[in-house]
Design an enzyme around this catalytic site. Sequence first.
Site, PDB file in Angstrom:
ATOM      1  N   GLY A   1     -23.325  -8.797 -42.070  1.00 24.37           N
ATOM      2  CA  GLY A   1     -22.243  -9.478 -41.348  1.00 24.37           C
ATOM      3  C   GLY A   1     -20.907  -9.557 -42.064  1.00 24.37           C
ATOM      4  O   GLY A   1     -19.865  -9.592 -41.420  1.00 24.37           O
TER       5      GLY A   1
ATOM      6  N   GLU B   1     -19.363 -14.403 -47.590  1.00 25.19           N
ATOM      7  CA  GLU B   1     -20.245 -14.617 -46.434  1.00 25.19           C
ATOM      8  C   GLU B   1     -19.471 -14.460 -45.131  1.00 25.19           C
ATOM      9  O   GLU B   1     -18.248 -14.670 -45.102  1.00 25.19           O
ATOM     10  CB  GLU B   1     -20.801 -16.045 -46.495  1.00 25.19           C
ATOM     11  CG  GLU B   1     -22.198 -16.159 -47.056  1.00 25.19           C
ATOM     12  CD  GLU B   1     -23.286 -15.749 -46.060  1.00 25.19           C
ATOM     13  OE1 GLU B   1     -23.012 -14.985 -45.115  1.00 25.19           O
ATOM     14  OE2 GLU B   1     -24.421 -16.201 -46.242  1.00 25.19           O
TER      15      GLU B   1
ATOM     16  N   ASP C   1     -23.662 -21.483 -41.214  1.00 23.73           N
ATOM     17  CA  ASP C   1     -24.106 -22.238 -40.045  1.00 23.73           C
ATOM     18  C   ASP C   1     -24.931 -23.434 -40.538  1.00 23.73           C
ATOM     19  O   ASP C   1     -24.378 -24.488 -40.829  1.00 23.73           O
ATOM     20  CB  ASP C   1     -24.906 -21.275 -39.153  1.00 23.73           C
ATOM     21  CG  ASP C   1     -25.282 -21.883 -37.817  1.00 23.73           C
ATOM     22  OD1 ASP C   1     -24.905 -23.027 -37.554  1.00 23.73           O
ATOM     23  OD2 ASP C   1     -25.968 -21.209 -37.026  1.00 23.73           O
TER      24      ASP C   1
ATOM     25  N   ARG D   1     -20.601  -5.361 -33.951  1.00 16.09           N
ATOM     26  CA  ARG D   1     -20.008  -5.487 -35.290  1.00 16.09           C
ATOM     27  C   ARG D   1     -18.628  -4.838 -35.345  1.00 16.09           C
ATOM     28  O   ARG D   1     -17.759  -5.267 -36.092  1.00 16.09           O
ATOM     29  CB  ARG D   1     -20.901  -4.816 -36.335  1.00 16.09           C
ATOM     30  CG  ARG D   1     -22.221  -5.511 -36.587  1.00 16.09           C
ATOM     31  CD  ARG D   1     -22.831  -5.009 -37.891  1.00 16.09           C
ATOM     32  NE  ARG D   1     -24.258  -5.306 -37.986  1.00 16.09           N
ATOM     33  CZ  ARG D   1     -24.757  -6.458 -38.411  1.00 16.09           C
ATOM     34  NH1 ARG D   1     -23.961  -7.435 -38.752  1.00 16.09           N
ATOM     35  NH2 ARG D   1     -26.064  -6.646 -38.483  1.00 16.09           N
TER      36      ARG D   1
HETATM   37  P1  5GP Z   1     -27.289 -20.153 -41.842  1.00 19.22           P
HETATM   38  O1  5GP Z   1     -28.356 -19.730 -42.813  1.00 19.22           O
HETATM   39  O2  5GP Z   1     -26.106 -20.790 -42.490  1.00 19.22           O
HETATM   40  O3  5GP Z   1     -27.857 -21.020 -40.747  1.00 19.22           O
HETATM   41  O4  5GP Z   1     -26.843 -18.871 -41.066  1.00 19.22           O
HETATM   42  C1  5GP Z   1     -26.083 -17.903 -41.671  1.00 19.22           C
HETATM   43  C2  5GP Z   1     -26.319 -16.559 -41.033  1.00 19.22           C
HETATM   44  O5  5GP Z   1     -26.697 -16.667 -39.663  1.00 19.22           O
HETATM   45  C3  5GP Z   1     -25.025 -15.780 -41.016  1.00 19.22           C
HETATM   46  O6  5GP Z   1     -24.867 -15.054 -42.205  1.00 19.22           O
HETATM   47  C4  5GP Z   1     -25.179 -14.904 -39.787  1.00 19.22           C
HETATM   48  O7  5GP Z   1     -25.868 -13.727 -40.121  1.00 19.22           O
HETATM   49  C5  5GP Z   1     -26.034 -15.728 -38.858  1.00 19.22           C
HETATM   50  N1  5GP Z   1     -25.214 -16.465 -37.867  1.00 19.22           N
HETATM   51  C6  5GP Z   1     -25.008 -17.794 -37.790  1.00 19.22           C
HETATM   52  N2  5GP Z   1     -24.198 -18.100 -36.764  1.00 19.22           N
HETATM   53  C7  5GP Z   1     -23.869 -16.918 -36.172  1.00 19.22           C
HETATM   54  C8  5GP Z   1     -23.036 -16.567 -35.058  1.00 19.22           C
HETATM   55  O8  5GP Z   1     -22.389 -17.390 -34.376  1.00 19.22           O
HETATM   56  N3  5GP Z   1     -22.951 -15.240 -34.767  1.00 19.22           N
HETATM   57  C9  5GP Z   1     -23.628 -14.286 -35.476  1.00 19.22           C
HETATM   58  N4  5GP Z   1     -23.485 -13.026 -35.060  1.00 19.22           N
HETATM   59  N5  5GP Z   1     -24.405 -14.586 -36.533  1.00 19.22           N
HETATM   60  C10 5GP Z   1     -24.519 -15.889 -36.883  1.00 19.22           C
END
Ligand code: 5GP
Length: 193
Positions: free
Chosen positions: A56, A111, A115, A177
């Site tokens: 990402g 990053e 989220d 992407r």
């Molecule tokens: P976390 O571990 O903080 O919950 O999530 C991080 C990862 O989740 C990000 O690096 C990404 O790959 C994915 N992610 C979280 N929210 C989104 C979003 O709104 N769109 C996309 N495409 N990926 C997300």
Amino acid sequence: MNEPSPAAQHRLTEDPNIGRVLLTEQQLAERIQELGAQITEEYQDRRPLMVCVLRGAYAFTTDLAFAIDLPVEIDFIAVSSYGSSTRTSGVVRLVKDLDVDLTGRDVILVEDIVDTGLTLRYLRRSLEVRGPASLEVCTLLAREAADLEGLGVKYVGFTIPGDFVVGYGLDVGEKYRNLRYLAVYEPDEVSTP
Ligand code: 5GP
């Protein structure tokens, strides 16, 4: 009116699942210039190692590196937590490790989005034990609800609400992407959780 041709329907920018534009190319470019200038100031006389979290963060890492006026090095790490769905699996898995030794390096972890913070916590733990001189985090996006201080995130491009977003490196099932801007993902048919 004529129906759009199948070729036009196949265009990424015509995709019906792409909703509202959240951040335009220009907004992204301007903010990334600011972040690059800030990092250039704060890392003067150093040679930071940018660790791009695949996949990402690839687009952001590229543009951020161009905006930093220092001799940076770039390496890649890949983790997977989402698979191909828009919901977290709750499990982070290392898919590809770094090639570079982090000992004594000034590391900037790059990053795409923070989220829940699960991925970042995992990555921090994994990198901190390798003895870097410093470790900072730069994320393009962060949820408004994310505990950025607790997660030790120094550089944030934009804070955004809870919508699932695509484009500028971020995907759904490896699609979108290469969209040049960030948009809300609004699937035609909402699959039940
Ligand atoms: P976390 O571990 O903080 O919950 O999530 C991080 C990862 O989740 C990000 O690096 C990404 O790959 C994915 N992610 C979280 N929210 C989104 C979003 O709104 N769109 C996309 N495409 N990926 C997300």
